[in-house]
Design an enzyme around this catalytic site. Structure first.
Site, PDB file in Angstrom:
ATOM      1  CB  SER A  20      65.165 -57.481  53.037  1.00 51.08           C
ATOM      2  OG  SER A  20      64.865 -56.977  54.329  1.00 51.08           O
ATOM      3  CE1 TYR A  44      70.296 -58.708  55.110  1.00 51.08           C
ATOM      4  CE2 TYR A  44      68.595 -57.166  55.811  1.00 51.08           C
ATOM      5  CZ  TYR A  44      68.956 -58.374  55.262  1.00 51.08           C
ATOM      6  OH  TYR A  44      67.985 -59.256  54.849  1.00 51.08           O
TER       7      TYR A  44
END
Length: 251
Positions: free
Chosen positions: A144, A157
């Site tokens: 990501s 995250y």
């Protein structure tokens, strides 16, 4: 074996209910893929995903896989590879977590890290070793852009994805020359059920767009893929901003 254009005949998906993974599987089945393993926790959603792919003409099987149980990975995934060569493994499991909640609950934060990083390290190493033994294969890792630089809004995250991204890059270097190709995919905000209700960031994308980028990356044997491609430049700028200025950004 993969064809001359890099499309796999057989696919193992770790995270078998992931919308991005299933969009990728559909796209590859439409090209050439004929055998698909969906690995995930046993659930009606996993069975539904498998049945949907079967309607496209693929031989689809499910396997009970838990990212949070690394002690089982060698046995569970070993049985899949024992059934025949796997041309491509798509590592697609992960959790977003809830930043505000997880900051106040360290155990919840650890669960995010264990799923996104520890579980991925275990499964990634098992699959890479199996592919090295068979002499070929592509390991595609869904990272990501959140891992490029930790943001206040989602640093738990983001830090887990940063670890995953660094691991996958190093694994790619370790596999160089073995016949195993490791490709890191860095999407931005992807519109899925998991992100429904969250505020979109610029350059948001879709599971289908990520799937198309994965296919192109396979054909080119890319090592890193950004989705959309413009994020490469945007993240390069953000990565080098001084921290006092970075903190002021509405991200």
């Amino acid at each position: 074996m993969k064809d001359a254009f890099g499309i796999p005949q057989s696919l193992l998906v770790l995270g078998g209910t992931s919308e991005i993974a299933l969009a990728t599987a559909r796209r590859l089945i439409a090209r050439r893929t004929r055998t698909v393993w969906l690995a995930g926790r046993a659930s009606p959603a996993l069975d539904t995903a498998a049945e949907a792919l079967r309607t496209q003409g693929a031989d689809v099987r499910t396997v009970d896989f838990d990212a949070l149980d690394p002690g089982s990975h060698a046995e569970v995934l070993g049985k899949v590879f024992a059934e025949g060569d796997i041309d491509m493994t798509l590592l697609a499991f992960g959790v977003l977590g809830d930043q505000a909640h997880d900051e106040a609950d360290p155990a919840a934060a650890v669960r995010v890290a264990q799923t996104n990083y520890t579980g991925a390290v275990s499964a990634g190493l098992v699959c890479a070793a199996a592919m090295q033994t068979q002499g070929h294969g592509s390991l595609v890792v869904l990272s990501s852009v959140a891992g490029e630089r930790a943001r206040r809004a989602n640093f738990i995250y983001g830090s887990s994805k940063a670890g995953l991204d660094a691991f996958a890059q190093g694994l790619g270097d370790a596999m160089h020359g073995t016949g195993v190709h490791v490709m890191v995919v860095r999407p931005g905000f992807v519109r899925t059920r998991r992100t429904a209700g969250l505020e979109e960031t610029p350059l948001a994308t879709t599971p289908e767009a990520v799937a198309a980028a994965v296919e192109l990356g396979l054909r080119r044997r890319s090592e890193t893929v950004w989705v959309p491609g413009a994020l490469r430049v945007a993240m390069s700028v953000l990565r080098h901003l001084p921290r006092p200025l970075f903190r002021r950004l509405p991200i």
